[in-house]
Write a protein that holds these residues in place. Structure first.
Motif, PDB file in Angstrom:
ATOM      1  N   GLN A  30      -8.715  -0.805  16.927  1.00 35.27           N
ATOM      2  CA  GLN A  30      -7.507  -1.540  16.606  1.00 35.27           C
ATOM      3  C   GLN A  30      -7.759  -3.040  16.541  1.00 35.27           C
ATOM      4  O   GLN A  30      -7.127  -3.743  15.759  1.00 35.27           O
ATOM      5  CB  GLN A  30      -6.419  -1.244  17.637  1.00 35.27           C
ATOM      6  N   THR A  58     -10.350   6.125  10.896  1.00 31.89           N
ATOM      7  CA  THR A  58      -9.673   7.417  10.915  1.00 31.89           C
ATOM      8  C   THR A  58     -10.534   8.525  10.344  1.00 31.89           C
ATOM      9  O   THR A  58     -10.085   9.661  10.273  1.00 31.89           O
ATOM     10  CB  THR A  58      -8.355   7.363  10.110  1.00 31.89           C
ATOM     11  N   GLY A  61      -8.654   9.872   7.615  1.00 33.35           N
ATOM     12  CA  GLY A  61      -7.397  10.479   8.025  1.00 33.35           C
ATOM     13  C   GLY A  61      -7.493  11.606   9.017  1.00 33.35           C
ATOM     14  O   GLY A  61      -6.470  12.178   9.387  1.00 33.35           O
ATOM     15  N   PRO A  63      -8.996  11.729  12.531  1.00 36.86           N
ATOM     16  CA  PRO A  63      -8.454  11.333  13.825  1.00 36.86           C
ATOM     17  C   PRO A  63      -7.353  10.278  13.645  1.00 36.86           C
ATOM     18  O   PRO A  63      -7.401   9.482  12.705  1.00 36.86           O
ATOM     19  CB  PRO A  63      -9.653  10.750  14.576  1.00 36.86           C
ATOM     20  N   PRO A  64      -6.364  10.283  14.537  1.00 34.19           N
ATOM     21  CA  PRO A  64      -5.283   9.297  14.408  1.00 34.19           C
ATOM     22  C   PRO A  64      -5.748   7.903  14.816  1.00 34.19           C
ATOM     23  O   PRO A  64      -6.725   7.740  15.541  1.00 34.19           O
ATOM     24  CB  PRO A  64      -4.219   9.814  15.380  1.00 34.19           C
ATOM     25  N   LEU A  65      -5.052   6.914  14.336  1.00 35.39           N
ATOM     26  CA  LEU A  65      -5.310   5.532  14.696  1.00 35.39           C
ATOM     27  C   LEU A  65      -3.971   4.944  15.119  1.00 35.39           C
ATOM     28  O   LEU A  65      -3.067   4.813  14.306  1.00 35.39           O
ATOM     29  CB  LEU A  65      -5.881   4.761  13.504  1.00 35.39           C
ATOM     30  N   GLY A  66      -3.844   4.638  16.393  1.00 32.08           N
ATOM     31  CA  GLY A  66      -2.574   4.145  16.929  1.00 32.08           C
ATOM     32  C   GLY A  66      -2.326   2.696  16.553  1.00 32.08           C
ATOM     33  O   GLY A  66      -2.658   1.800  17.305  1.00 32.08           O
ATOM     34  N   THR A  68       0.652  -0.101  15.099  1.00 31.34           N
ATOM     35  CA  THR A  68       2.108  -0.231  15.002  1.00 31.34           C
ATOM     36  C   THR A  68       2.546  -1.096  13.835  1.00 31.34           C
ATOM     37  O   THR A  68       3.599  -0.862  13.259  1.00 31.34           O
ATOM     38  CB  THR A  68       2.676  -0.822  16.298  1.00 31.34           C
ATOM     39  N   TYR A  99      -4.282   7.973   4.937  1.00 31.14           N
ATOM     40  CA  TYR A  99      -5.062   8.158   6.160  1.00 31.14           C
ATOM     41  C   TYR A  99      -4.227   7.926   7.407  1.00 31.14           C
ATOM     42  O   TYR A  99      -4.481   8.520   8.451  1.00 31.14           O
ATOM     43  CB  TYR A  99      -6.270   7.213   6.180  1.00 31.14           C
ATOM     44  N   LEU A 100      -3.218   7.056   7.314  1.00 28.80           N
ATOM     45  CA  LEU A 100      -2.325   6.785   8.445  1.00 28.80           C
ATOM     46  C   LEU A 100      -1.108   7.709   8.437  1.00 28.80           C
ATOM     47  O   LEU A 100      -0.230   7.589   9.288  1.00 28.80           O
ATOM     48  CB  LEU A 100      -1.870   5.324   8.418  1.00 28.80           C
ATOM     49  N   HIS A 101      -1.035   8.613   7.464  1.00 35.18           N
ATOM     50  CA  HIS A 101       0.048   9.594   7.329  1.00 35.18           C
ATOM     51  C   HIS A 101       1.407   8.919   7.152  1.00 35.18           C
ATOM     52  O   HIS A 101       2.407   9.352   7.720  1.00 35.18           O
ATOM     53  CB  HIS A 101       0.054  10.563   8.514  1.00 35.18           C
ATOM     54  N   THR A 159      -5.491  14.763   2.610  1.00 32.07           N
ATOM     55  CA  THR A 159      -6.163  13.686   3.328  1.00 32.07           C
ATOM     56  C   THR A 159      -7.344  14.220   4.108  1.00 32.07           C
ATOM     57  O   THR A 159      -7.244  15.245   4.769  1.00 32.07           O
ATOM     58  CB  THR A 159      -5.181  13.000   4.290  1.00 32.07           C
TER      59      THR A 159
END
Length: 175
Positions: A30, A58, A61, A63-66, A68, A99-101, A159
């Motif tokens: 991040q 990611t 796309g 794994p998630p990437l937290g 905001t 990739y961030l959905h 993705t």
């Protein structure tokens, strides 16, 4: 290396993750990304770099990437670059949204509609130009935008990477 996500070794990072390693912690991933204000005034090259970091962090796309702030600005940037007729940057932003959905955001759907309108009758994407005498039927003008467009279309439909033996979920593209 602690900052492996920021490097150009994305495939190595992905292989390490798939074999139980973790080349970069979530906080480090991040910290590679600029804030909302920086993205609004960022150059095209900086925006493309953010899209590359999202792709690497990611693993396209998977794994998630937290994050905001990115969901608030990336769809709007995709539409903004589309309005400026920058098909390659708009496609990179659409892929980052996938990739961030967050590709179901209204601005992404509008950029997606614009992208589909850019396809020429011969299948190429981007502006059609008259080839010079030394060119082969405009290839130098259309390969880059066409690859970007097809890649974005593919990622908006499915993705992530396709790995043998692993099922992927199908996410339909908004129409």
């Amino acid at each position: 290396e602690g900052n492996a996500v920021a490097s150009k070794l994305g495939m190595v990072c992905d292989l390490l993750r798939r074999n139980g390693g973790e080349p970069a912690q979530v906080g480090e991933r991040q910290s590679c990304l600029p804030g909302l204000a920086a993205l609004v005034t960022a150059s095209r090259g900086d925006v493309m770099e953010v899209c590359r970091i999202v792709m690497m962090a990611t693993s396209c796309g998977l794994p998630p990437l937290g994050v905001t702030e990115l969901p608030a600005i990336l769809p709007a940037l995709a539409l903004s670059y589309a309005r400026d007729w920058d098909i390659e940057c708009s496609c990179a932003l659409l892929r980052a949204c996938a990739y961030l959905h967050i590709s179901d955001a209204p601005a992404c759907r509008w950029a997606w509609d614009w992208l589909l309108d850019q396809q020429q009758t011969d299948g190429r994407f981007g502006l059609v130009t008259q080839p010079s005498e030394t060119e082969e039927v405009g290839w130098s003008f259309s390969v880059g935008p066409t690859v970007s467009a097809v890649w974005a279309i593919a990622e908006l439909n499915h993705t992530g990477f396709i790995f043998k033996g692993k099922a992927r979920t199908h996410r339909p593209v908004p129409v």
